[in-house]
Motif scaffolding. Structure first.
Motif, mmCIF file in Angstrom:
data_model
loop_
_atom_site.group_PDB
_atom_site.id
_atom_site.type_symbol
_atom_site.label_atom_id
_atom_site.label_comp_id
_atom_site.label_asym_id
_atom_site.label_seq_id
_atom_site.Cartn_x
_atom_site.Cartn_y
_atom_site.Cartn_z
ATOM 1 N N TYR A 25 14.497 -15.266 55.551
ATOM 2 C CA TYR A 25 14.482 -16.183 56.686
ATOM 3 C C TYR A 25 13.495 -15.725 57.745
ATOM 4 O O TYR A 25 12.709 -16.512 58.279
ATOM 5 N N TRP B 11 9.965 -16.233 56.576
ATOM 6 C CA TRP B 11 9.598 -17.651 56.615
ATOM 7 C C TRP B 11 9.307 -18.097 58.047
ATOM 8 O O TRP B 11 8.384 -18.858 58.288
ATOM 9 N N ARG B 12 10.111 -17.625 58.991
ATOM 10 C CA ARG B 12 9.892 -18.003 60.390
ATOM 11 C C ARG B 12 8.569 -17.455 60.922
ATOM 12 O O ARG B 12 7.911 -18.097 61.733
ATOM 13 N N GLU C 43 5.736 -16.256 58.949
ATOM 14 C CA GLU C 43 4.533 -16.511 58.164
ATOM 15 C C GLU C 43 4.477 -17.906 57.539
ATOM 16 O O GLU C 43 3.433 -18.289 57.027
ATOM 17 N N GLN C 44 5.579 -18.633 57.508
ATOM 18 C CA GLN C 44 5.671 -19.939 56.861
ATOM 19 C C GLN C 44 5.314 -19.875 55.377
ATOM 20 O O GLN C 44 4.796 -20.819 54.805
ATOM 21 N N GLU C 45 5.565 -18.717 54.752
ATOM 22 C CA GLU C 45 5.379 -18.575 53.319
ATOM 23 C C GLU C 45 6.357 -17.541 52.790
ATOM 24 O O GLU C 45 6.915 -16.755 53.545
ATOM 25 N N ASP C 46 6.522 -17.539 51.475
ATOM 26 C CA ASP C 46 7.529 -16.703 50.842
ATOM 27 C C ASP C 46 6.917 -15.572 50.033
ATOM 28 O O ASP C 46 7.605 -14.682 49.591
#
Length: 172
Positions: A95, A98-99, A101-104
């Protein structure tokens, strides 16, 4: 006692898929791989428990051989708790990633690779064997050799300071 082949094959498939997913760069796949390994471990503990028997708390005259071993059950409960705790931690990391870098996907860090190669070169340094104690000349030679390698690496990889940074590399 006979072990079900289906349970053994299922456990092996869960372990194989879990290890494969743990080696991926996607953090979500790492989480799923960890959960698969946790479930495979619970299945392994279930297989280890053997055949079902009586509870160890029984009134009357019962042969102790008829009891079920409680140790695999305790280990299974412990594995469930550990899997839950680590998966909650991994979900928090996913989570947060993701917050930010907006990637996984995880990226290769050049500094980590440089540190790994530097440590490999430090272990290749030939040490002086004349010291007879653990903290004698042998230890000082190892430290001096590491300092020489660090100085060489820093000079080769450090960019030249420009006008916007000071000698420490800070912008000011």
């Amino acid at each position: 006692m006979s072990v079900s082949i289906v349970m053994l094959v299922g456990m092996a498939v869960l372990y194989a898929c879990g290890v494969y997913l743990l080696l991926e760069k996607s953090m979500t796949r790492v989480l799923v791989g960890f959960l698969l390994i946790g479930n495979a471990t619970n299945l392994l503990l279930l297989i280890m428990a053997g055949e079902a028997g009586l509870a160890p708390i029984v009134d009357g005259d019962v042969d102790p051989a008829d009891f079920t071993d409680p140790l695999p059950q305790i280990l299974s409960l412990t594995a469930i708790v550990i899997t839950f705790a680590v998966s909650a931690f991994l979900m928090a990391l996913i989570y947060r990633s993701w917050r930010l870098e907006q990637e996984d996907d995880l990226e290769v860090d050049e500094e980590d690779v440089a540190i790994g190669t530097r440590q490999a070169r430090v272990t290749e340094v030939v040490l002086d064997e004349s010291g007879d104690t653990e903290f004698g000349t042998r230890a000082t030679t190892a430290i001096a050799g590491a300092a020489v390698l660090d100085a060489e690496d820093d000079d080769a990889t450090r960019p030249a300071p420009d006008d916007a940074t000071d000698a420490e590399g800070r912008r000011g």
